[in-house]
Scaffold this motif. Structure first.
Motif, mmCIF file in Angstrom:
data_model
loop_
_atom_site.group_PDB
_atom_site.id
_atom_site.type_symbol
_atom_site.label_atom_id
_atom_site.label_comp_id
_atom_site.label_asym_id
_atom_site.label_seq_id
_atom_site.Cartn_x
_atom_site.Cartn_y
_atom_site.Cartn_z
ATOM 1 N N PHE A 1 10.739 -10.413 -4.661
ATOM 2 C CA PHE A 1 11.135 -9.664 -3.413
ATOM 3 C C PHE A 1 10.335 -10.008 -2.169
ATOM 4 O O PHE A 1 10.974 -9.685 -1.212
ATOM 5 C CB PHE A 1 10.748 -7.918 -3.673
ATOM 6 C CG PHE A 1 11.014 -7.256 -2.678
ATOM 7 C CD1 PHE A 1 12.434 -6.806 -2.474
ATOM 8 C CD2 PHE A 1 10.256 -6.612 -1.846
ATOM 9 C CE1 PHE A 1 12.953 -6.068 -1.461
ATOM 10 C CE2 PHE A 1 10.770 -5.903 -0.747
ATOM 11 C CZ PHE A 1 12.031 -5.733 -0.444
ATOM 12 N N SER A 2 9.191 -10.824 -2.365
ATOM 13 C CA SER A 2 8.769 -11.300 -1.047
ATOM 14 C C SER A 2 9.557 -12.215 -0.556
ATOM 15 O O SER A 2 9.495 -12.207 0.723
ATOM 16 C CB SER A 2 7.301 -11.892 -1.471
ATOM 17 O OG SER A 2 7.625 -13.133 -2.431
ATOM 18 N N VAL B 1 0.822 -1.030 0.241
ATOM 19 C CA VAL B 1 -0.141 -0.051 0.167
ATOM 20 C C VAL B 1 0.694 1.296 -0.007
ATOM 21 O O VAL B 1 0.769 2.101 -0.657
ATOM 22 C CB VAL B 1 -0.982 -0.062 1.402
ATOM 23 C CG1 VAL B 1 -1.636 1.212 1.261
ATOM 24 C CG2 VAL B 1 -1.840 -1.196 1.031
ATOM 25 N N THR B 2 1.806 1.125 1.044
ATOM 26 C CA THR B 2 2.737 2.498 1.142
ATOM 27 C C THR B 2 3.594 2.498 -0.067
ATOM 28 O O THR B 2 3.780 3.682 -0.782
ATOM 29 C CB THR B 2 3.541 2.413 2.158
ATOM 30 O OG1 THR B 2 2.809 1.778 3.367
ATOM 31 C CG2 THR B 2 4.189 3.644 2.750
ATOM 32 N N GLY B 3 4.008 1.459 -0.658
ATOM 33 C CA GLY B 3 4.857 1.466 -1.751
ATOM 34 C C GLY B 3 3.806 1.918 -3.047
ATOM 35 O O GLY B 3 4.681 2.809 -3.998
ATOM 36 N N LEU B 4 3.027 1.664 -3.465
ATOM 37 C CA LEU B 4 1.927 2.162 -4.294
ATOM 38 C C LEU B 4 2.116 3.643 -4.258
ATOM 39 O O LEU B 4 2.058 4.336 -5.162
ATOM 40 C CB LEU B 4 0.612 1.459 -4.297
ATOM 41 C CG LEU B 4 -0.194 2.020 -5.643
ATOM 42 C CD1 LEU B 4 0.332 1.572 -6.841
ATOM 43 C CD2 LEU B 4 -1.632 1.579 -5.422
ATOM 44 N N LEU B 5 1.511 4.358 -3.190
ATOM 45 C CA LEU B 5 1.626 5.595 -3.001
ATOM 46 C C LEU B 5 3.090 6.434 -3.253
ATOM 47 O O LEU B 5 3.076 7.306 -4.110
ATOM 48 C CB LEU B 5 1.265 5.922 -1.401
ATOM 49 C CG LEU B 5 -0.316 5.460 -1.210
ATOM 50 C CD1 LEU B 5 -0.312 5.828 0.403
ATOM 51 C CD2 LEU B 5 -1.054 6.236 -1.898
ATOM 52 N N ILE C 1 4.707 -8.298 -11.672
ATOM 53 C CA ILE C 1 4.261 -9.455 -10.979
ATOM 54 C C ILE C 1 5.718 -10.080 -10.622
ATOM 55 O O ILE C 1 6.055 -10.445 -9.169
ATOM 56 C CB ILE C 1 2.951 -10.076 -11.159
ATOM 57 C CG1 ILE C 1 1.847 -9.391 -11.117
ATOM 58 C CG2 ILE C 1 3.077 -11.408 -10.572
ATOM 59 C CD1 ILE C 1 0.619 -9.871 -11.765
ATOM 60 N N PRO C 2 6.180 -10.609 -11.573
ATOM 61 C CA PRO C 2 7.303 -11.607 -11.261
ATOM 62 C C PRO C 2 8.563 -10.851 -10.415
ATOM 63 O O PRO C 2 8.655 -11.581 -9.277
ATOM 64 C CB PRO C 2 8.280 -11.639 -12.590
ATOM 65 C CG PRO C 2 6.905 -11.693 -13.685
ATOM 66 C CD PRO C 2 6.100 -10.352 -12.996
ATOM 67 N N PHE D 1 11.507 -0.563 -1.418
ATOM 68 C CA PHE D 1 11.925 -1.380 -2.562
ATOM 69 C C PHE D 1 10.895 -1.810 -3.498
ATOM 70 O O PHE D 1 11.150 -1.572 -4.914
ATOM 71 C CB PHE D 1 12.535 -2.658 -1.791
ATOM 72 C CG PHE D 1 14.030 -2.537 -1.189
ATOM 73 C CD1 PHE D 1 14.947 -3.054 -1.918
ATOM 74 C CD2 PHE D 1 14.226 -2.339 0.166
ATOM 75 C CE1 PHE D 1 16.159 -3.252 -1.456
ATOM 76 C CE2 PHE D 1 15.382 -2.356 0.708
ATOM 77 C CZ PHE D 1 16.411 -2.756 0.077
ATOM 78 N N LEU D 2 9.906 -1.918 -3.050
ATOM 79 C CA LEU D 2 8.669 -2.302 -3.958
ATOM 80 C C LEU D 2 8.580 -1.026 -4.739
ATOM 81 O O LEU D 2 8.210 -1.015 -6.141
ATOM 82 C CB LEU D 2 7.145 -2.641 -3.240
ATOM 83 C CG LEU D 2 7.416 -3.980 -2.655
ATOM 84 C CD1 LEU D 2 5.939 -4.217 -1.843
ATOM 85 C CD2 LEU D 2 7.416 -4.867 -3.725
ATOM 86 N N ALA D 3 8.461 0.107 -4.153
ATOM 87 C CA ALA D 3 8.469 1.687 -4.830
ATOM 88 C C ALA D 3 9.384 1.578 -6.042
ATOM 89 O O ALA D 3 9.153 1.846 -7.266
ATOM 90 C CB ALA D 3 8.291 2.725 -4.136
ATOM 91 N N GLU D 4 10.788 0.960 -5.623
ATOM 92 C CA GLU D 4 11.543 1.221 -6.573
ATOM 93 C C GLU D 4 11.466 0.271 -7.812
ATOM 94 O O GLU D 4 11.762 0.517 -9.095
ATOM 95 C CB GLU D 4 12.969 1.191 -5.972
ATOM 96 C CG GLU D 4 14.183 1.355 -6.965
ATOM 97 C CD GLU D 4 14.227 2.757 -7.404
ATOM 98 O OE1 GLU D 4 13.615 3.553 -7.090
ATOM 99 O OE2 GLU D 4 15.296 3.117 -8.192
ATOM 100 N N ILE D 5 10.935 -0.941 -7.588
ATOM 101 C CA ILE D 5 10.757 -1.964 -8.523
ATOM 102 C C ILE D 5 9.668 -1.615 -9.279
ATOM 103 O O ILE D 5 9.782 -1.553 -10.611
ATOM 104 C CB ILE D 5 10.215 -3.287 -7.816
ATOM 105 C CG1 ILE D 5 11.460 -3.985 -7.127
ATOM 106 C CG2 ILE D 5 9.948 -4.444 -8.878
ATOM 107 C CD1 ILE D 5 11.284 -5.010 -6.377
#
Lengths: 220, 218
Positions: B150-151, B33-37, B144-145, B100-104
């Motif tokens: 990253f999970s 959620v935070t990463g999407l923002l 997605i991949p 990390f998710l935001a960067e991906i």
């Protein structure tokens, strides 16, 4: 009740901070050099080795990449003495970091090796280069050049991960921070400063890798 | 002193592994959620927002997760909030994951051809609408991949929560080791359980990636 930050209470411990940073730099330097050497060997083994070797290296890579670093560290430091291998905390820390970086860099460097066109190797052969010469000049150098950014990031990750080795009381920056906060009880201030020191180390390390990359792989 | 059989050790570790799984899920959900923002801020048209998001990402990617856990643990208590290891670990891991998710995801959004955004604008879609209906659905496919990949890092990251006293798989391992004096057995089992959690995800990420590339090639 509001809390008063007291960063000046950290000043008497400047020496410890400096020493901690220097130890982390040394730890990272040794582990990076050895880890990348291991990774290069591993990548070469996975690409050119026989089936057994490829399987073994593959298993090593997957085991390391799918377990936490701290568990690897505990296994090496606490578990191996059961088999009669006694290590100091510093040795265990270096070994854990080398083994960890070795696995990740094996995968990264292997991707670089795969990206070298076959024709390039054949061109080397037709120029009468030996196998070793071909690997050194035609394969590994351009391969490393291609994946240098990914390799640099992995080394930064390993440097940041080294904060965990304080848990087996190997001396480095986090160990110094733990020591200082046990003396002055300013936990937040101590760890905030330590965090910034790590940030500076990470940015510095990235610069160093950028410099090395430009020196080694600049297109002439 | 009670004797521990191999099964006793394994059973206790399995029970503790539940908390590793739960903490991973919390960190991943909160981080997503935070990463999407953050991703939206990172690709927005406001330079200040982009700069702030970039600074956030640099900060969390450039400092050790362990320090972030310590700061969450000691910082929250300074703010007058009673901290349990649960709260501190969830917060720190969420913030770390989001960076990390935001960067991906930024990479995935930027991989969508610019013309798509321009086409949306010429159709009269607002920036947010263009994101929602045109850009993000396409970016999702390629995101997605690496996200699944990253999970694995998130699960491994939860091991550090043991250091601030959160009882999960690694902490249970050290406690069992202190009780049994069988470090080799205990930490082998701990490693095995992490492997059992992470390896299927790694394989899945790998196969998703292979599929995506196969689809693109045709």
């Amino acid at each position: 009740m509001s809390y008063q930050f007291q960063f000046q209470e950290l000043l008497p411990y400047t020496d410890q901070f400096v020493r901690g940073v220097w130890l982390t730099v040394q730890l990272t330097a040794v582990s990076t050099v050895l880890g990348l050497a291991l990774g290069t060997a591993g990548a070469a083994a996975r690409r050119y080795g026989n089936r057994l070797l490829r399987t073994l290296v593959g298993a090593y890579v997957e085991i390391v990449r799918n377990t936490p670093f701290i568990v690897q560290l505990f296994f090496i430091f606490f578990g191996l003495p059961n088999l009669g291998v006694r290590l100091t905390a510093g040795e265990a820390a270096v070994i854990a970091m080398v083994v960890n970086l070795g696995a990740y860099s094996t995968e990264i460097i292997r991707a670089g090796l795969q990206a070298i066109p076959k024709g390039q190797v054949e061109a080397g052969q037709s120029l009468g280069m030996s196998g070793v010469q071909i690997f050194r000049y035609v394969i590994i150098r351009p391969a490393l050049g291609k994946i240098w950014p990914a390799l640099s990031s992995q080394c930064v990750i390993v440097m940041l991960g080294s904060s965990v080795v304080s848990q087996i009381s190997a001396e480095e920056l986090t160990f110094a921070a733990n020591f200082i906060q046990s003396r002055n009880f300013r936990s937040f201030e101590v760890y905030a400063v330590t965090t910034l020191l790590y940030l500076a180390l990470a940015l510095g390390l990235r610069q160093v890798f950028g410099l090395i990359g430009r020196q080694l792989f600049a297109r002439r | 002193m009670p004797e521990f059989t191999l099964w006793d050790i394994a059973r206790n570790l399995l029970l503790a592994a539940r908390w590793t799984v739960l903490l991973s899920l919390i960190a991943f959900a909160g981080g997503a959620v935070t990463g999407l923002l953050l991703t939206l801020a990172r690709v927005s048209k406001y330079p200040l927002l982009r700069l702030l998001a970039r600074g956030y990402i640099e900060l969390f990617q450039g400092t050790p997760l362990l320090m972030q856990l310590f700061l969450a643990f000691f910082g929250l208590s300074l703010a007058g909030i009673e901290v349990s290891p649960w709260v501190a670990a969830s917060l720190a891991l969420t913030l770390w994951t989001s960076a990390f998710l935001a960067e991906i995801w930024r990479g995935c959004v930027e991989a969508i051809p610019k013309g798509q955004g321009e086409a949306s604008a010429s159709l009269g879609l607002s920036w947010l609408e263009a994101m929602r209906y045109v850009i993000l659905p396409q970016a999702l496919r390629i995101a997605i991949p690496p996200t699944v990949g990253f999970s694995v890092q998130v699960i491994k990251g939860t091991a550090l929560a043991s250091i601030i006293g959160f009882i999960e798989l690694t902490k249970a391992g050290t406690m069992l080791n202190n009780a049994t004096f069988q470090p080799f057995t205990v930490f082998s089992l701990v490693a095995l359980m992490y492997f059992a959690l992470c390896y299927p995800l790694s394989l899945y990420a790998h196969s998703l990636e292979a599929k995506l590339h196969a689809a693109r090639r045709t």
